[in-house]
Design an enzyme around this catalytic site. Structure first.
Site, mmCIF file in Angstrom:
data_model
loop_
_atom_site.group_PDB
_atom_site.id
_atom_site.type_symbol
_atom_site.label_atom_id
_atom_site.label_comp_id
_atom_site.label_asym_id
_atom_site.label_seq_id
_atom_site.Cartn_x
_atom_site.Cartn_y
_atom_site.Cartn_z
ATOM 1 N N ASP A 187 0.843 -1.204 0.000
ATOM 2 C CA ASP A 187 0.000 0.000 0.000
ATOM 3 C C ASP A 187 0.876 1.252 0.000
ATOM 4 O O ASP A 187 1.691 1.449 0.899
ATOM 5 C CB ASP A 187 -0.870 -0.003 1.266
ATOM 6 N N TYR A 205 2.681 9.841 -0.087
ATOM 7 C CA TYR A 205 3.805 9.278 0.673
ATOM 8 C C TYR A 205 5.158 9.571 0.017
ATOM 9 O O TYR A 205 6.205 9.325 0.612
ATOM 10 C CB TYR A 205 3.661 7.753 0.845
ATOM 11 N N LYS A 249 -2.886 5.966 -4.174
ATOM 12 C CA LYS A 249 -4.035 6.836 -3.858
ATOM 13 C C LYS A 249 -3.889 8.225 -4.452
ATOM 14 O O LYS A 249 -2.775 8.734 -4.601
ATOM 15 C CB LYS A 249 -4.178 6.976 -2.332
ATOM 16 N N HIS A 298 -7.957 9.299 -1.689
ATOM 17 C CA HIS A 298 -7.340 9.253 -0.360
ATOM 18 C C HIS A 298 -8.250 9.795 0.754
ATOM 19 O O HIS A 298 -8.322 9.235 1.842
ATOM 20 C CB HIS A 298 -6.024 10.040 -0.394
HETATM 21 N N1 LIG Z 1 -5.663 5.991 3.766
HETATM 22 C C1 LIG Z 1 -5.158 6.721 4.732
HETATM 23 O O1 LIG Z 1 -5.522 7.887 4.956
HETATM 24 C C2 LIG Z 1 -4.096 6.138 5.601
HETATM 25 C C3 LIG Z 1 -3.764 6.755 6.814
HETATM 26 C C4 LIG Z 1 -2.774 6.163 7.589
HETATM 27 C C5 LIG Z 1 -2.186 4.986 7.175
HETATM 28 N N2 LIG Z 1 -2.515 4.418 5.995
HETATM 29 C C6 LIG Z 1 -1.886 3.168 5.510
HETATM 30 O O2 LIG Z 1 -1.926 2.198 6.532
HETATM 31 C C7 LIG Z 1 -0.612 1.784 6.872
HETATM 32 C C8 LIG Z 1 -0.500 1.419 8.331
HETATM 33 O O3 LIG Z 1 -0.868 2.494 9.167
HETATM 34 P P1 LIG Z 1 0.196 3.401 9.965
HETATM 35 O O4 LIG Z 1 1.512 3.363 9.279
HETATM 36 O O5 LIG Z 1 -0.474 4.709 10.166
HETATM 37 O O6 LIG Z 1 0.280 2.748 11.396
HETATM 38 P P2 LIG Z 1 0.320 1.280 12.046
HETATM 39 O O7 LIG Z 1 0.512 0.237 11.029
HETATM 40 O O8 LIG Z 1 -0.845 1.215 12.963
HETATM 41 O O9 LIG Z 1 1.585 1.382 12.979
HETATM 42 C C9 LIG Z 1 2.866 1.555 12.470
HETATM 43 C C10 LIG Z 1 3.782 1.766 13.685
HETATM 44 O O10 LIG Z 1 3.839 0.576 14.466
HETATM 45 C C11 LIG Z 1 5.184 0.108 14.538
HETATM 46 N N3 LIG Z 1 5.136 -1.361 14.450
HETATM 47 C C12 LIG Z 1 4.881 -2.110 13.354
HETATM 48 N N4 LIG Z 1 4.882 -3.414 13.656
HETATM 49 C C13 LIG Z 1 5.144 -3.489 14.968
HETATM 50 C C14 LIG Z 1 5.277 -4.586 15.877
HETATM 51 N N5 LIG Z 1 5.133 -5.839 15.471
HETATM 52 N N6 LIG Z 1 5.559 -4.302 17.174
HETATM 53 C C15 LIG Z 1 5.696 -3.033 17.605
HETATM 54 N N7 LIG Z 1 5.571 -1.953 16.796
HETATM 55 C C16 LIG Z 1 5.296 -2.185 15.492
HETATM 56 C C17 LIG Z 1 5.915 0.746 13.367
HETATM 57 O O11 LIG Z 1 7.264 0.968 13.671
HETATM 58 P P3 LIG Z 1 8.484 0.460 12.713
HETATM 59 O O12 LIG Z 1 8.169 0.862 11.312
HETATM 60 O O13 LIG Z 1 9.652 1.196 13.300
HETATM 61 O O14 LIG Z 1 8.562 -1.021 12.907
HETATM 62 C C18 LIG Z 1 5.192 2.094 13.267
HETATM 63 O O15 LIG Z 1 5.707 3.000 14.203
HETATM 64 C C19 LIG Z 1 0.224 3.015 6.467
HETATM 65 O O16 LIG Z 1 1.596 2.751 6.427
HETATM 66 C C20 LIG Z 1 -0.423 3.373 5.160
HETATM 67 O O17 LIG Z 1 0.020 2.508 4.131
HETATM 68 C C21 LIG Z 1 -3.481 4.973 5.194
#
Ligand SMILES: NC(=O)c1ccc[n+]([C@@H]2O[C@H](COP(=O)([O-])OP(=O)(O)OC[C@H]3O[C@@H](n4cnc5c(N)ncnc54)[C@H](OP(=O)(O)O)[C@@H]3O)[C@@H](O)[C@H]2O)c1
Length: 274
Positions: free
Chosen positions: A49, A54, A79, A112
């Site tokens: 994704d 990004y 997106k 998005h």
């Molecule tokens: N459509 C939208 O508006 C939107 C908004 C937000 C996100 N997204 C998408 O959704 C994806 C995921 O959401 P997100 O990046 O916001 O947050 P998330 O996946 O909820 O959390 C990511 C965080 O958790 C940490 N992490 C990952 N695996 C872990 C584990 N096993 N143990 C402990 N910590 C862990 C990562 O650190 P490290 O990387 O240092 O491991 C990072 O700091 C995004 O990357 C993006 O592709 C879309």
């Protein structure tokens, strides 16, 4: 449900199949995106994704192209950003994304945010679908109201709504609406961006299942019948997160996790959405 794998898919409303667990890449800089996506593909991830916003589509696309994994085996989402709403603008934005990715098509193209000229933008999305440049089209951060508006005036029902979703933001009504309308709900920020990984109630359950808190959160989403895209830049966490695919949380413990809901939005303020 306990026998899922990185190639297990959920079928979208137009028959396209999307792997249930993907890799999120928000806040991963372009160079790092290359190495993280290469690692993820190497581990077996088949769903990536990204987004124009990004600023890492180039690295993501290059990693996919150079990975040796056949293109048709990788599900790629990107997106359309807020400043590119409108029919002409959206088509131009899609072209830019495709060029940066270096791909001939994307598997899923999402609006998005529900901002700007939504109606005109959706017409552009429908055209991309018709042309085959996007195998499926959908939206992101849409509430029921936004979905009703889009569905009410369009030919194509969004295949996916990608929204923030976790035990701490259990969007039950939206999930039920999407099930009724045949829209796949996909969870972004399923790990609450790390902010609730130490919740004591979650830790108790994690200990009971001998799994990590992250695996419990991802698994909870999967058991709602949803797709999920946790982000990590660390190989060991990419492997750990994929470990959410092969165990089952009992219905009673799912119900306990349901009760963690506190309406937590880590990525946006619902008041700001028009
Ligand atoms: N459509 C939208 O508006 C939107 C908004 C937000 C996100 N997204 C998408 O959704 C994806 C995921 O959401 P997100 O990046 O916001 O947050 P998330 O996946 O909820 O959390 C990511 C965080 O958790 C940490 N992490 C990952 N695996 C872990 C584990 N096993 N143990 C402990 N910590 C862990 C990562 O650190 P490290 O990387 O240092 O491991 C990072 O700091 C995004 O990357 C993006 O592709 C879309």
């Amino acid at each position: 449900m306990s026998d899922l794998s990185l190639t297990s898919t959920i079928t979208l409303n137009n028959g396209v199949r999307m792997p249930v667990l993907g890799l999120g890449t928000f806040k991963v800089p372009n160079d790092q995106a290359y190495s993280v996506v290469r690692q993820a593909l190497d581990i077996g991830y088949r769903h990536i994704d990204t987004a124009a916003y990004y600023a890492n589509e180039e690295g993501v696309g290059r990693a996919i192209r150079e990975s040796g994994v056949p293109r048709e085996e990788v599900f790629v989402t990107t997106k359309l950003w807020d400043t590119d709403h409108g029919k002409k603008e959206a088509l131009a934005a899609f072209d830019r994304s495709l060029k940066l990715l270096g791909l001939e098509y994307v598997d899923l193209y999402l609006v998005h945010w529900p901002r700007g000229e939504r109606a005109e933008t959706w017409k552009a999305m429908e055209r991309l679908l018709e042309e085959g440049s996007a195998r499926a089209i959908g939206v992101s951060n849409y509430t029921i109201r936004h979905l009703e508006e889009t569905i009410g005036r369009s030919y194509v029902v969004p295949a996916v709504d990608q929204v923030e979703f976790s035990p701490f933001l259990y969007q039950k009504e939206l999930l039920s609406y999407c099930r009724t309308m045949g829209v796949v709900l996909e969870a972004h920020s399923p790990l609450t961006r790390g902010s609730r990984l130490n919740d004591p109630r979650l830790l108790v359950l994690a200990e009971k299942y001998e799994r990590s808190p992250a695996q419990m959160m991802i698994r909870w989403v999967l058991q709602k019948g949803m797709a999920v895209i946790p982000k990590s830049v660390h190989r060991e966490r990419l492997i750990e997160n994929a470990g959410a695919l092969d165990f089952t949380i009992s219905p009673a413990d799912v119900a306990i996790m349901d009760s963690f809901d506190e309406g937590l939005h880590t990525t946006w303020n619902p008041e700001e959405i028009p």
